[in-house]
Write a protein that holds these residues in place. Structure first.
Motif, short mmCIF file in Angstrom:
data_model
loop_
_atom_site.label_atom_id
_atom_site.label_comp_id
_atom_site.label_asym_id
_atom_site.label_seq_id
_atom_site.Cartn_x
_atom_site.Cartn_y
_atom_site.Cartn_z
N GLY A 225 0.82 -1.22 0.00
CA GLY A 225 0.00 0.00 0.00
C GLY A 225 0.85 1.27 0.00
N TRP A 226 2.10 1.16 0.45
CA TRP A 226 3.03 2.30 0.46
C TRP A 226 4.04 2.19 -0.68
N GLY A 227 3.78 1.26 -1.60
CA GLY A 227 4.70 1.09 -2.73
C GLY A 227 5.97 0.35 -2.34
N LEU A 228 5.90 -0.41 -1.23
CA LEU A 228 7.09 -1.12 -0.75
C LEU A 228 6.97 -2.62 -1.05
N GLU A 229 8.09 -3.21 -1.39
CA GLU A 229 8.11 -4.66 -1.59
C GLU A 229 8.75 -5.29 -0.36
N ALA A 230 7.93 -6.04 0.38
CA ALA A 230 8.43 -6.62 1.64
C ALA A 230 9.27 -7.85 1.37
N GLY A 231 10.32 -8.04 2.17
CA GLY A 231 11.13 -9.25 2.10
C GLY A 231 10.53 -10.32 3.01
N LYS A 232 11.39 -11.18 3.53
CA LYS A 232 10.93 -12.29 4.38
C LYS A 232 10.29 -11.74 5.66
N MET A 233 9.15 -12.33 6.04
CA MET A 233 8.48 -11.87 7.27
C MET A 233 8.97 -12.71 8.46
N LEU A 234 9.35 -12.01 9.53
CA LEU A 234 9.78 -12.69 10.76
C LEU A 234 8.93 -12.17 11.91
N GLY A 235 8.65 -13.02 12.88
CA GLY A 235 7.83 -12.57 14.00
C GLY A 235 8.29 -13.13 15.32
N HIS A 236 7.79 -12.53 16.38
CA HIS A 236 8.15 -13.01 17.72
C HIS A 236 7.17 -12.44 18.75
N LEU A 237 7.20 -13.03 19.95
CA LEU A 237 6.39 -12.51 21.06
C LEU A 237 7.08 -11.30 21.69
N ILE A 238 6.27 -10.43 22.31
CA ILE A 238 6.83 -9.33 23.11
C ILE A 238 6.13 -9.36 24.48
N PRO A 239 6.73 -10.01 25.48
CA PRO A 239 6.05 -10.14 26.78
C PRO A 239 6.04 -8.82 27.55
N TYR A 240 4.85 -8.44 28.03
CA TYR A 240 4.75 -7.16 28.75
C TYR A 240 4.20 -7.32 30.16
N LYS A 241 3.92 -8.57 30.59
CA LYS A 241 3.45 -8.77 31.97
C LYS A 241 4.60 -9.34 32.77
N SER A 242 5.00 -8.62 33.79
CA SER A 242 6.21 -9.03 34.50
C SER A 242 5.98 -10.28 35.35
N LEU A 243 6.98 -11.17 35.32
CA LEU A 243 7.00 -12.33 36.22
C LEU A 243 7.67 -11.90 37.53
N ARG A 244 7.87 -12.86 38.43
CA ARG A 244 8.65 -12.56 39.65
C ARG A 244 10.09 -12.30 39.22
N PRO A 245 10.68 -11.15 39.58
CA PRO A 245 12.03 -10.84 39.08
C PRO A 245 13.14 -11.71 39.68
N VAL A 246 12.94 -12.19 40.93
CA VAL A 246 14.01 -12.96 41.60
C VAL A 246 13.42 -14.21 42.23
N VAL A 247 14.08 -15.34 42.01
CA VAL A 247 13.76 -16.56 42.77
C VAL A 247 15.09 -17.11 43.27
N GLY A 248 15.31 -17.06 44.56
CA GLY A 248 16.58 -17.54 45.13
C GLY A 248 17.75 -16.74 44.59
N ARG A 249 18.67 -17.43 43.89
CA ARG A 249 19.87 -16.77 43.35
C ARG A 249 19.74 -16.49 41.85
N ALA A 256 12.66 -12.10 29.09
CA ALA A 256 12.50 -13.27 29.98
C ALA A 256 11.67 -12.88 31.20
N LEU A 257 11.84 -11.63 31.65
CA LEU A 257 11.08 -11.13 32.80
C LEU A 257 9.69 -10.64 32.36
N GLY A 258 9.63 -10.03 31.15
CA GLY A 258 8.35 -9.51 30.64
C GLY A 258 8.17 -8.05 30.98
N VAL A 259 9.04 -7.20 30.40
CA VAL A 259 9.01 -5.78 30.78
C VAL A 259 8.86 -4.83 29.59
#
Ligand SMILES: Cc1cc2nc3c(=O)[nH]c(=O)nc-3n(C[C@H](O)[C@H](O)[C@H](O)COP(=O)(O)OP(=O)(O)OC[C@H]3O[C@@H](n4cnc5c(N)ncnc54)[C@H](O)[C@@H]3O)c2cc1C
Length: 373
Positions: A225-249, A256-259
Motif C-alpha cells: 500500500g506504500w509502494g514497498l516490496e516486503a522481504g521475508k516476514m519474521l515474527g516473535h512474542l513481546i512479553p509485557y506482563k512481569s514475572l517474579r524478578p528474583v527466585v533464590g539466586r 524473559a522477565l516480561g518488561v
C-alpha cells in the motif's frame, strides 16, 4: 564443575548489558547463548532517546550503526494524522543483529567469557545456582541472570510462565526513498503498523498487536500500500506482563522477565535497564549476600503497570467512532504532542500520562460531545 560469580543466559540487549556492567564491576562472568553473533532477531530496530542515553552511559558507541533518524514521527489513527517533532531524533533506526553484536563484543572485550550452549535448566541451590546445558554440561554460579528472551527456559525452570504477550511481525522492505517515519493505528486491531526508514530506500516495516493474531499476508499487503516490496516476514512474542524478578539466586531480565512497554511494544530500553540493574544486584549479592534486584527495578515495573492501563485507552482508538470522537476533541493539540514526545524520549513516564488524562479528559470530553452533537 566450573564456577563463576555470574552466569548470564542470553546475549540480547538484556544479557549483554548485564554482562558488560558485571564485568566492569570485576565479577567473573560467563555468557551462555545458543546462538552466535551476528544472529537474526525480528525487530523494528528503533532506538528511542532514552535507549541512546543508556548506551551512552554504558560507553557503547552505536553512531556507525544508525541507518536512519526520525526527528519527525507521523502518527495516524481514524481521526487523522498528526506529527510529533523533536530536535533530537525520536527514533534512531538500527539493524538488531548489528546492535546486539556490538553490545556482546563490548561485554566480552571487558572480560566476560562466552560459551555457545543452549541452557535447558537452572536449579537454585544453597548460596548459588546450577546451569545445565542441552549437551550435558553443568556450571555453577553464585548468581544467574536469565536474559534468554521469550519464551524463557530459565523462567520455566523456576516454574514461571509469561502469559501476557504482544505479538509482532516485521520485514525489511524496499521502495521509494522518501517515506517518512510512521506509526499507523488504523492498520491492525489492538495495535499498530510501523514504517522505520533505514537508508537507500530500505525500511523496517512491521505490525504488532497486544492481542496474539495470525498476520498472514497482511504485512506484505500493508507494505505494498506504500509502494514497498516486503522481504521475508519474521515474527516473535513481546512479553509485557512481569514475572517474579528474583527466585533464590536467579534473576530474570528483559523479555524473559516480561518488561516491554504494553502500549508501544518497545523492549530494548527496558531490557537494557533491567539487565544493568540485575548486574548491580548481582555485584551486591556476591559481595554482601542479599539480592535487592526487585527494589532496583520497582519504578520500571510500576511504570509498566500504568502503561497497561493506558494501553486499554489507546487501543480504544481501534474503533472508528471512538477515534472520530477523539478527533473532535482536538486531542492532538500541542500539549498532547509535547507529552508524547517527552514519553518517547524518557522525560515523562506513564504516571505523567495518567495524571494528564485525569486533568484534561473531562474538558476534552465536553469539547468532543459538543462538536459531534
Ligand atoms: C517484530 C518486533 C519488533 C520490535 N521492534 C522493537 C523496536 O523497534 N524497538 C524496541 O525497543 N523493541 C522492539 N521490539 C522488542 C525487542 O525486540 C525485545 O523486547 C528485546 O529484543 C528483548 O531483548 P532481550 O535481551 O530480553 O531478549 P532477546 O533479544 O530475545 O535475546 C535473547 C537471547 O537469548 C538467547 N537464548 C534464548 N534461549 C536460550 C537458551 N535456552 N539458552 C541459551 N541462550 C538462549 C537467544 O539466542 C538470544 O540471543 C520488537 C519486537 C518484535 C518481535
Amino acid at each position: 564443575m566450573r564456577e563463576y560469580d555470574l552466569i548470564v543466559v542470553g546475549s540480547g540487549p538484556a544479557g549483554s548489558s548485564a554482562a558488560l556492567v558485571a564485568a566492569k564491576l570485576g565479577l567473573k562472568v560467563l555468557i551462555m547463548d545458543k546462538a552466535r553473533h551476528p544472529r537474526v532477531k525480528p525487530c523494528g530496530g528503533g532506538l528511542t532517546p532514552k535507549t541512546m542515553q543508556l548506551l551512552d552511559w554504558l560507553g557503547v558507541s552505536v553512531d556507525d550503526l544508525i541507518l536512519g533518524e526520525c526527528s519527525t514521527v507521523y502518527v495516524s489513527n481514524y481521526a487523522g494524522t498528526f506529527a510529533l517533532r523533536s530536535k533530537e531524533p525520536l527514533i534512531s533506526v538500527t539493524r538488531r543483529e548489528e546492535l546486539d553484536k556490538r553490545l556482546f563484543d563490548e561485554a566480552t572485550a571487558r572480560g566476560a567469557e562466552y560459551e555457545n550452549r543452549e541452557v535447558v535448566k537452572v536449579i537454585n541451590g544453597r548460596g548459588g545456582a546450577e546451569v545445565m546445558t542441552r549437551d550435558g554440561h553443568a556450571y555453577s554460579s553464585k548468581i544467574v541472570i536469565g536474559a534468554d528472551g521469550a519464551p524463557s527456559r530459565v523462567a520455566a525452570s523456576l516454574g514461571l510462565i509469561n502469559e501476557g504477550s504482544a505479538a509482532a511481525v516485521m520485514s525489511i522492505a524496499r521502495g521509494p526513498a522518501d517515506l517518512p517515519c510512521l506509526l499507523d493505528f488504523t492498520a491492525v486491531r489492538f495495535g499498530y503498523a510501523w514504517i522505520f526508514p533505514q537508508s537507500d530506500g530500505y525500511y523496517d516495516v512491521g505490525l504488532g498487536s497486544i492481542v496474539k493474531q495470525r498476520y498472514g499476508s497482511r504485512l506484505g499487503e500493508y507494505a505494498a500500500g506504500w509502494g514497498l516490496e516486503a522481504g521475508k516476514m519474521l515474527g516473535h512474542l513481546i512479553p509485557y506482563k512481569s514475572l517474579r524478578p528474583v527466585v533464590g539466586r536467579v534473576m530474570l531480565a528483559g523479555d524473559a522477565l516480561g518488561v516491554a512497554d504494553p502500549t508501544t511494544g518497545e523492549g530494548i530500553f527496558q531490557s537494557m535497564y533491567t539487565g544493568i540493574a540485575a548486574a548491580y544486584a548481582a555485584y551486591l549479592a556476591v559481595r554482601n549476600g542479599g539480592v535487592i534486584y526487585e527494589r532496583l527495578i520497582g519504578n520500571l515495573l510500576r511504570n509498566n503497570e500504568l502503561a497497561s492501563r493506558v494501553s486499554l485507552f489507546v487501543y480504544g482508538l481501534d474503533t472508528q467512532f471512538f477515534s472520530r470522537f477523539l478527533g473532535a476533541t482536538g486531542y492532538a493539540s500541542g500539549d498532547v504532542k509535547d507529552l508524547l514526545v517527552r514519553l518517547i524520549s524518557g522525560r515523562a513516564w506513564y504516571g505523567d500520562v495518567t495524571k494528564f488524562m485525569a486533568a484534561k479528559m473531562p474538558k476534552y470530553a465536553v469539547k468532543g460531545l459538543m462538536k459531534l452533537g
